[in-house]
Enzyme design. Structure first.
Site, PDB file in Angstrom:
ATOM      1  N   GLY A 283       0.830  -1.203   0.000  1.00 22.62           N
ATOM      2  CA  GLY A 283       0.000   0.000   0.000  1.00 22.62           C
ATOM      3  C   GLY A 283       0.864   1.252   0.000  1.00 22.62           C
TER       4      GLY A 283
ATOM      5  N   ASP B   3      -1.040  -7.190  -4.771  1.00 23.74           N
ATOM      6  CA  ASP B   3      -2.308  -7.137  -4.052  1.00 23.74           C
ATOM      7  C   ASP B   3      -2.056  -7.671  -2.636  1.00 23.74           C
ATOM      8  OD1 ASP B   3      -4.781  -7.683  -2.958  1.00 23.74           O
ATOM      9  OD2 ASP B   3      -5.555  -8.763  -4.710  1.00 23.74           O
TER      10      ASP B   3
ATOM     11  N   TYR C 281     -14.807   0.059   9.733  1.00 18.95           N
ATOM     12  CA  TYR C 281     -13.357   0.287   9.787  1.00 18.95           C
ATOM     13  C   TYR C 281     -12.826   0.091  11.207  1.00 18.95           C
ATOM     14  CZ  TYR C 281      -9.041   3.103   9.438  1.00 18.95           C
ATOM     15  OH  TYR C 281      -7.749   3.561   9.477  1.00 18.95           O
TER      16      TYR C 281
HETATM   17  N1  SER Z   1      -8.210   9.041   9.270  1.00 21.76           N
HETATM   18  C1  SER Z   1      -8.910   7.808   9.291  1.00 21.76           C
HETATM   19  C2  SER Z   1     -10.283   7.955   8.800  1.00 21.76           C
HETATM   20  O1  SER Z   1     -10.799   9.044   8.876  1.00 21.76           O
HETATM   21  C3  SER Z   1      -8.967   7.271  10.688  1.00 21.76           C
HETATM   22  O2  SER Z   1      -7.953   6.345  10.863  1.00 21.76           O
HETATM   23  O3  SER Z   1     -10.868   7.005   8.375  1.00 21.76           O
END
Ligand code: SER
Length: 316
Positions: free
Chosen positions: A9, A53, A143
């Site tokens: 990445g 990947d 996330y």
């Molecule tokens: N900066 C990131 C986000 O806003 C948080 O880790 O998703």
């Protein structure tokens, strides 16, 4: 000291600057950048690059063997706002890429690993101010759930298999070299671009939502410092709280207005406001200070100066 490093990445917001900083430190040929797409000219032209990947174990293993890699930095991830739109894809990318590198370290194919966590591991029940290292987490975003699970897996692989994995919980990161993508804290970069381009900005968060933030130079320095640190000093094998400054959209607009007096900001909060409300306002990073001597250098005022100085030279 010579060591060979792979960044997964490498073309993203953090990966680009991390790659350039590591190349500066260890030599261009020692630092292999990889991503599923090509990156900026300075990244592509300064050292080796592999199209890779991060969810493909065999492909990563091949690159590690070929370049005799010792250290891996896994910077590929889907961020908070995008992950809400594609929950399964986010989970697959964020978790499978982590398992790949943890397992490569477990198999002794690499010696050391960096994986970033985030303030998104915290949730609505977390104490908001000066959020402690260990506290209630209960993240409520896709996330955040992936990052919290990732932290537990890092700690598990360290304790169970002796994997030398190191991590920090990055705050929102502000930078000018590469645009961010899909985060809730991206407003704090967009706002500088908009201020310079049209002296006006419509913010997707409310004016008073205060979040922990950091200038990219600090984030890169923290990452490299933690990776350089003697393993005995690292008492946290999930992820370290890390802090530099905290501000709201109103604070950052006031700081920009000192340089661009006619700058106008309006507010039109969207679903990202809901995400921001669940995150801390400020972070207690005393453990990082104590264990490996972390110290931030950039506050809001000097971040604004840096952003307004460097952004005009970037082509959009
Ligand atoms: N900066 C990131 C986000 O806003 C948080 O880790 O998703």
């Amino acid at each position: 000291m010579q060591k060979s490093i792979l960044i997964l990445g490498a073309c993203g917001q953090i990966g680009t600057e991390l790659t350039l900083a590591l190349r500066e430190l260890y030599g261009n040929e020692q630092v292999v950048a990889s991503d599923i797409r090509e990156g900026t000219d300075s990244l592509m032209n300064s050292g080796p690059f592999e199209l890779l990947d991060a969810t493909n174990y065999e492909a990563i293993e091949d690159v590690i063997m070929y370049h005799e890699i010792e250290e891996v930095y896994l910077m590929a991830a889907m961020l908070s706002a995008t992950a809400e739109k594609f929950p399964e894809r986010a989970w697959n990318l964020n978790m499978n890429s982590l398992f790949n590198v943890l397992n490569l370290a477990k198999e002794k194919k690499i010696e050391k690993l960096f994986w970033p966590s985030s303030i998104a591991v915290f949730g609505p029940n977390t104490p908001k101010d000066n959020t402690p290292q260990s506290t209630i987490m209960e993240p409520s975003t896709v996330y955040g759930i992936s990052k919290q699970s990732g932290e537990r897996w890092c700690s598990y692989y360290y304790h169970k298999f002796g994997v030398d994995v190191r991590s920090v919980r990055y705050p929102g990161l502000i930078s000018w070299k590469t645009l961010p993508g899909g985060g809730t804290t991206d407003y704090a970069i967009e706002i500088y671009h908009a201020a310079l381009e049209k002296a006006s900005y419509t913010c997707f968060l409310n004016e008073d939502v205060k979040l922990p933030m950091m200038f990219m130079d600090d984030a890169i320095r923290a990452t490299i410092k933690l990776m350089d640190c003697n393993p005995e000093k690292i008492s946290v094998r999930s992820s370290y709280n890390l802090a530099a400054m905290s501000f709201s959209p109103a604070d950052i607009s006031a700081s920009i207005k000192k340089h661009i007096p006619n700058f106008k900001v309006s507010y039109s909060p969207d679903f990202r406001q809901g995400i921001a409300e669940t995150w801390p306002s400020s972070i207690d990073d005393s453990k990082a200070k104590e264990d490996w001597g972390w110290e931030s250098k950039f506050n809001l005022e000097n971040t604004t100066v840096e952003m307004l100085k460097h952004l005009p030279s970037q082509s959009h």
